[in-house]
Design a protein around this motif. Structure first.
Motif, short mmCIF file in Angstrom:
data_model
loop_
_atom_site.label_atom_id
_atom_site.label_comp_id
_atom_site.label_asym_id
_atom_site.label_seq_id
_atom_site.Cartn_x
_atom_site.Cartn_y
_atom_site.Cartn_z
N ALA A 1 35.61 33.95 -18.91
CA ALA A 1 35.82 34.62 -17.51
C ALA A 1 35.15 36.04 -17.66
N LEU A 2 35.45 36.81 -18.85
CA LEU A 2 34.89 38.33 -19.10
C LEU A 2 33.57 38.32 -19.20
N ARG A 3 32.90 37.31 -19.87
CA ARG A 3 31.31 37.20 -19.75
C ARG A 3 30.95 36.80 -18.45
N ASP A 4 31.57 35.91 -17.67
CA ASP A 4 31.03 35.67 -16.40
C ASP A 4 31.32 36.94 -15.58
N LEU A 5 32.22 37.47 -15.52
CA LEU A 5 32.43 38.77 -14.64
C LEU A 5 31.42 39.87 -15.21
N SER A 6 31.19 40.10 -16.34
CA SER A 6 30.32 41.15 -16.95
C SER A 6 28.89 41.05 -16.27
N LEU A 7 28.14 39.67 -16.32
CA LEU A 7 27.01 39.38 -15.85
C LEU A 7 26.81 39.29 -14.18
N TRP A 8 28.00 38.95 -13.73
CA TRP A 8 28.25 38.69 -12.20
C TRP A 8 28.28 40.12 -11.57
N THR A 9 28.86 41.06 -12.14
CA THR A 9 29.12 42.33 -11.56
C THR A 9 27.78 43.08 -11.63
N MET A 10 26.84 42.73 -12.37
CA MET A 10 25.57 43.55 -12.25
C MET A 10 24.45 42.87 -11.58
N GLY A 11 24.71 41.72 -10.80
CA GLY A 11 23.65 41.14 -9.84
C GLY A 11 22.81 40.42 -10.61
N SER A 12 22.82 38.99 -10.31
CA SER A 12 21.65 38.18 -10.95
C SER A 12 21.65 37.00 -10.04
N LEU A 13 20.29 36.30 -10.16
CA LEU A 13 19.85 35.09 -9.28
C LEU A 13 19.75 34.20 -10.31
N ALA A 14 19.86 34.34 -11.60
CA ALA A 14 19.60 33.07 -12.73
C ALA A 14 20.37 31.96 -12.37
N GLY A 15 21.60 32.07 -11.49
CA GLY A 15 22.25 30.77 -11.42
C GLY A 15 21.97 30.05 -10.16
N ALA A 16 20.72 30.03 -10.00
CA ALA A 16 20.23 29.51 -8.64
C ALA A 16 20.34 28.01 -8.68
N SER A 17 20.91 27.30 -7.82
CA SER A 17 20.83 25.93 -7.69
C SER A 17 20.65 25.46 -6.29
N TRP A 18 20.29 24.24 -6.13
CA TRP A 18 20.02 23.67 -4.61
C TRP A 18 21.13 23.81 -3.98
N ASP A 19 22.40 23.66 -4.23
CA ASP A 19 23.60 23.85 -3.79
C ASP A 19 23.96 25.14 -3.18
N SER A 20 23.47 26.09 -4.12
CA SER A 20 23.85 27.52 -3.48
C SER A 20 22.70 27.85 -2.58
N ILE A 21 21.54 27.52 -2.85
CA ILE A 21 20.12 27.70 -1.92
C ILE A 21 20.68 27.19 -0.26
N SER A 22 21.26 25.89 -0.43
CA SER A 22 21.55 25.34 1.04
C SER A 22 22.76 26.25 1.57
N PHE A 23 23.67 26.55 1.07
CA PHE A 23 24.72 27.39 1.32
C PHE A 23 24.13 28.64 1.81
#
Length: 350
Positions: A191-213
């Motif tokens: 969770a710490l790793r996810d939070l650290s990367l997520w708070t800096m902003g990233s589009l690396a986790g793009a998926s078709w589900d997230s695009i639809s949303f």
């Protein structure tokens, strides 16, 4: 109202130019990356035809269709949401410094999403979190609570004080920062790793589900905002004048603030913290087309997608094969612009 009609560039021409640039940026984004894939192979991989792709290595189709194309589309959708939300906030508060990030909406949404990641991240995977709506829901709730708190503190019988709202946003941002620090302290390693990367902003986790949303959210926001474009124009004259024109100002504010909180919650849940798009893009659109929200909103939407996509391309390529979080790039571009706005507005804010 004559000022609203003084467009510097007609909307149809501005949209045509911006859409053309966006198309060029899309093609460039799909063909650029740390993996060396030729321009022609990148375009071939987009065509779902086995005969055409038969001479391509399997990894080319995977990279283009599952990595670069989703990331490109998500950047456009998130940039468009941030830009139109910023344009609406600036029109709603009649101040060029109003922005979902600066007044604390993004901070509240971030804290809500971080709570979801830390509390539920160990129970189910990230894809399930997104599918079940846990992170977006918590991000929306956090953004909505922050928004209504700021709105309550900055509004009285005489109207809305943007200065108080900005100061309240700073205070809520500090509270959210303290909450994030506490969550970082108690989070496990993943969770710490996810939070650290997520708070800096990233589009690396793009998926078709997230695009639809993101695309559904963008369409709904654009539709409801555009329906209220004339009312936003009336607000530019002042709240009293808007009431004389028969507009329920308080109801309009509540609706638009709630929609903005929802939009920011979606972007924070899907891409983390990406700042300054909602501040910079509406100003660029306003300089090009004028203050009329009927043209400002659609132009801001296209320019927002364009600027975030270009920022993501810079983030992916400037130190390739490493990648800089896109939030750092947008902050590097937006912070000097914000300082220039402060210098320009200091006489009005004094």
């Amino acid at each position: 109202m004559n000022e609203l009609n003084t467009r510097r560039v007609p909307m149809k021409w501005m949209l045509l130019i911006a859409s053309t640039l966006l198309y060029v940026a899309m093609v460039s984004s799909i063909t650029l990356g740390p993996m060396d894939i030729s321009f022609s192979d990148s375009l071939k991989a987009l065509i779902p035809n086995a005969l055409i792709q038969s001479d391509l290595p399997d990894y080319v189709g995977v990279i283009i269709q599952q990595v670069r194309l989703p990331r490109t589309l998500l950047a456009i959708a998130v940039g468009g949401i941030l830009a139109i939300c910023g344009a609406v906030m600036q029109g709603l508060f009649r101040n060029p410094l109003a922005d979902p990030g600066i007044i604390g909406v993004s901070a509240g949404a971030s804290l809500g999403a971080a709570i979801a990641i830390v509390l539920f991240g160990g129970m189910i995977g990230h894809t399930a979190l997104l599918t079940l709506g846990t992170v977006p829901l918590f991000a929306f709730l956090g953004g909505a609570l922050a928004t209504f708190a700021i709105y309550y503190m900055g509004t009285n019988s005489n109207g809305t004080s943007v200065t108080i709202m900005l100061l309240a946003g700073v205070a809520l941002g500090a509270i959210a920062g303290a909450g994030m620090g506490l969550l970082n302290y108690f989070a496990d390693d993943q969770a710490l790793r996810d939070l650290s990367l997520w708070t800096m902003g990233s589009l690396a986790g793009a998926s078709w589900d997230s695009i639809s949303f993101a695309c559904i959210s963008l369409f709904l926001l654009a539709f409801f905002y555009q329906r209220n474009a004339k009312k936003l124009n009336a607000l530019l004259l002042g709240e009293a004048e808007a009431r004389h024109l028969g507009i329920d100002v308080q109801s309009l504010k509540r609706q638009l603030i709630l929609l903005t909180a929802a939009g920011v919650g979606v972007t924070v849940a899907l891409s983390g913290m990406i700042g300054f798009i909602g501040l910079v893009v509406p100003h660029i659109a306003r300089m090009l087309t004028g203050p009329d929200h009927r043209s400002l909103l659609p132009v801001s939407l296209v320019l927002g997608g364009l600027i975030l996509l270009v920022s993501d391309m810079i983030a992916r390529t400037i130190v390739a094969p490493l990648e800089i979080p896109v939030g750092i790039v947008t902050a590097a571009i937006g912070a000097p612009f914000f300082l220039a706005l402060l210098l320009k507005q200091r006489g009005r804010l004094a």
